[in-house]
Design a protein around this motif. Structure first.
Motif, PDB file in Angstrom:
ATOM      1  N   LEU A   1      -1.745   1.041  -9.088  1.00  0.00           N
ATOM      2  CA  LEU A   1      -2.244   2.193  -8.339  1.00  0.00           C
ATOM      3  C   LEU A   1      -1.034   2.975  -7.845  1.00  0.00           C
ATOM      4  O   LEU A   1      -0.134   2.403  -7.221  1.00  0.00           O
ATOM      5  N   VAL A   2      -1.000   4.259  -8.147  1.00  0.00           N
ATOM      6  CA  VAL A   2       0.109   5.111  -7.728  1.00  0.00           C
ATOM      7  C   VAL A   2      -0.446   6.252  -6.881  1.00  0.00           C
ATOM      8  O   VAL A   2      -1.616   6.624  -7.015  1.00  0.00           O
ATOM      9  N   THR A   3       0.402   6.796  -6.013  1.00  0.00           N
ATOM     10  CA  THR A   3      -0.031   7.850  -5.094  1.00  0.00           C
ATOM     11  C   THR A   3       0.978   8.993  -5.106  1.00  0.00           C
ATOM     12  O   THR A   3       2.188   8.763  -5.096  1.00  0.00           O
TER      13      THR A   3
ATOM     14  N   TRP B   1      -8.382   8.865 -11.820  1.00  0.00           N
ATOM     15  CA  TRP B   1      -8.175   9.174 -10.404  1.00  0.00           C
ATOM     16  C   TRP B   1      -8.989   8.208  -9.556  1.00  0.00           C
ATOM     17  O   TRP B   1     -10.197   8.058  -9.751  1.00  0.00           O
TER      18      TRP B   1
ATOM     19  N   THR C   1       4.025   1.277  -5.735  1.00  0.00           N
ATOM     20  CA  THR C   1       2.866   1.013  -6.573  1.00  0.00           C
ATOM     21  C   THR C   1       2.160  -0.237  -6.082  1.00  0.00           C
ATOM     22  O   THR C   1       2.778  -1.140  -5.508  1.00  0.00           O
TER      23      THR C   1
ATOM     24  N   GLY D   1      -3.817   8.215   0.358  1.00  0.00           N
ATOM     25  CA  GLY D   1      -4.261   7.463  -0.803  1.00  0.00           C
ATOM     26  C   GLY D   1      -5.341   6.467  -0.447  1.00  0.00           C
ATOM     27  O   GLY D   1      -5.920   6.492   0.637  1.00  0.00           O
TER      28      GLY D   1
ATOM     29  N   ARG E   1       0.839  -1.189   0.000  1.00  0.00           N
ATOM     30  CA  ARG E   1       0.000   0.000   0.000  1.00  0.00           C
ATOM     31  C   ARG E   1       0.876   1.241   0.000  1.00  0.00           C
ATOM     32  O   ARG E   1       1.796   1.348   0.798  1.00  0.00           O
ATOM     33  N   PRO E   2       0.642   2.215  -0.940  1.00  0.00           N
ATOM     34  CA  PRO E   2       1.443   3.418  -0.950  1.00  0.00           C
ATOM     35  C   PRO E   2       1.354   4.143   0.381  1.00  0.00           C
ATOM     36  O   PRO E   2       0.298   4.194   1.008  1.00  0.00           O
TER      37      PRO E   2
ATOM     38  N   VAL F   1       4.880  11.487 -10.257  1.00  0.00           N
ATOM     39  CA  VAL F   1       4.293  10.277  -9.701  1.00  0.00           C
ATOM     40  C   VAL F   1       4.671   9.098 -10.577  1.00  0.00           C
ATOM     41  O   VAL F   1       4.917   9.246 -11.779  1.00  0.00           O
TER      42      VAL F   1
ATOM     43  N   ASP G   1      -5.724  11.723  -4.217  1.00  0.00           N
ATOM     44  CA  ASP G   1      -4.285  11.529  -4.100  1.00  0.00           C
ATOM     45  C   ASP G   1      -3.732  10.410  -4.971  1.00  0.00           C
ATOM     46  O   ASP G   1      -2.534  10.384  -5.240  1.00  0.00           O
ATOM     47  N   SER G   2      -4.572   9.475  -5.383  1.00  0.00           N
ATOM     48  CA  SER G   2      -4.094   8.261  -6.067  1.00  0.00           C
ATOM     49  C   SER G   2      -4.734   8.115  -7.439  1.00  0.00           C
ATOM     50  O   SER G   2      -5.856   8.566  -7.672  1.00  0.00           O
TER      51      SER G   2
ATOM     52  N   SER H   1       4.598   9.222  -3.158  1.00  0.00           N
ATOM     53  CA  SER H   1       5.122   7.887  -2.868  1.00  0.00           C
ATOM     54  C   SER H   1       5.697   7.271  -4.128  1.00  0.00           C
ATOM     55  O   SER H   1       5.184   7.489  -5.228  1.00  0.00           O
TER      56      SER H   1
END
Length: 408
Positions: free
Chosen positions: A376-378, A352, A384, A74, A69-70, A344, A356-357, A381
């Motif tokens: 999933l990217v945040t 989105w 992923t 997120g 988890r980022p 990112v 944030d993510s 951070s």
């Protein structure tokens, strides 16, 4: 347009091509290249490609392990439904506020000796079973927020009617006539309206070309047959058509669009917009009557070929491929100024998941820019979360699936 702007524009397009961008982008890049050749920019494009060949051939950052988890905010783990072992996904894939409502593959189909077209085959989410089911009846599909209804077009484009498809039953609830014929569809953010982009001819047809050296290629129409849009009230099926003229000169402001250049709603649903192959004026905005208007303040700097667009809270704008510090990454922009405010993970930002993510395409440890998976990217951070398995690394379209996202 000065040389710096031309180099930046060519760089963006070449990088986008190398990183396997989203649906229809190949045609857009080819159209842009043709116009630049007409403007005598082959040398600039060649020099840019050489720079990119060096910059994208380096290893990516560590993509993070399965289920990581980022950090720093997120989407919560409980809001993630990942299918890291499935490509394409067979079961519901979702993160935060969005879900993959469908996916499609594209195949080149011969129409005649000198003509071919790109045909899509869709797999649609069954909301009852949570599985993706093949439905090859449709040439184009848009899914409404809530994942219950899809707007569909039949195989022959432009289509004279729009179907409202119940995703649970797989049946058409009703048909909405559209004239002129439509080839593109998009729902408003609240799902109550639909914008149909109208064309005089099928925008996906390509024509055979032959260079002086005898090599054969294919290209879309130099002048788009797009002629306007129709905004439709989904409940009543009523709407009015607005004409949007396309110039007959591909180098004129009105002619700087691709063969397929569909309209979509602005984030607040008050206007419709479409991209343009232009550095000076990259977007066109219209009110619902077809009159040109200034872009909404937070969407003036939107990058039209980046699907994610404005974040749900309006604080951030998804930007283009960055690749800064020798890694695969994308920019996050300040929507008011267009300034790059964050970098990112991810090659291409698709949707989105919250403020944030984002869901994005990204590559794996092998560094192959065509060997991608959904992640999933945040913001803030470098971690992923893998959401799907990897797509085929082969640089072709048949069998390479493309996701369609909708708000849950």
């Amino acid at each position: 347009m000065n040389v710096d702007e031309l180099v930046r524009d060519a760089l963006r397009e070449q990088v986008a091509e190398l990183t396997a961008p989203g649906p229809g982008f190949a045609d857009r890049v080819l159209a842009a290249r043709r116009r630049r050749r007409m403007r005598g920019l082959a040398a600039v494009a060649a020099a840019t490609a050489a720079v990119i060949a060096v910059s994208v051939g380096v290893p990516a950052l560590d993509s993070g392990g399965e289920g990581v988890r980022p950090s720093g905010g997120g989407v919560e783990q409980s809001e993630i439904t990942a299918r890291a072992d499935q490509s394409p996904p067979r079961d519901l894939l979702a993160a935060g506020e969005v879900a993959m409502a469908a996916y499609f593959t594209t195949e080149k189909v011969r129409l005649a000796e000198d003509r071919r077209t790109s045909e899509r085959t869709y797999w649609l989410l069954d909301p009852g079973t949570g599985k993706y089911e093949k439905d090859d009846r449709w040439s184009f599909v848009a899914v409404a927020p809530g994942l219950r209804t899809a707007a569909v077009l039949e195989r022959e484009l432009p289509a004279g009617r729009i179907g409202l498809l119940d995703l649970a039953s797989g049946e058409i609830e009703r048909w909405i006539p559209v004239d002129p014929g439509a080839a593109g569809l998009a729902f408003s953010p609240d799902g109550r309206r639909l914008v149909a982009t109208t064309y005089g001819e099928n925008p996906d047809v390509q024509y055979r070309t032959e260079d002086p050296d005898g090599s054969v290629g294919w290209q879309a129409r130099e002048i788009s047959s797009r002629n306007g849009f129709q905004v439709i009230d989904v409940a009543s099926g009523t709407g009015s058509w607005a004409e949007v003229e396309t110039g007959d000169d591909p180098l004129s402001p009105a002619g700087l669009i691709n063969a397929r250049q569909d309209f979509a709603f602005s984030a607040d649903g008050r206007f419709v917009w479409a991209g343009r192959i232009s550095v000076e004026i990259p977007l066109d905005y219209f009110d619902l009557d077809g009159d040109a208007v200034a872009p909404p303040p937070r969407e003036a700097h939107r990058v039209w070929h980046v699907d994610a667009g404005l974040s749900p809270d309006g604080r951030r704008l998804a930007g283009d491929f960055a690749g800064k510090s020798r890694k695969t990454s994308s920019w996050i922009l300040d929507p008011r100024t267009g300034k790059q405010v964050a970098e990112v993970r991810g090659q291409q930002l698709l949707a989105w998941a919250d403020g944030d993510s984002l869901v994005a395409w990204d590559i794996g440890a092998d560094g192959n820019e065509f060997h991608q998976r959904l992640v999933l990217v945040t913001v803030g951070s470098d971690k992923t979360v893998p959401l799907s398995g990897f797509r085929s690394p082969k640089d072709d379209t048949k069998g390479r699936w493309e996701p369609v996202f909708a708000r849950r």
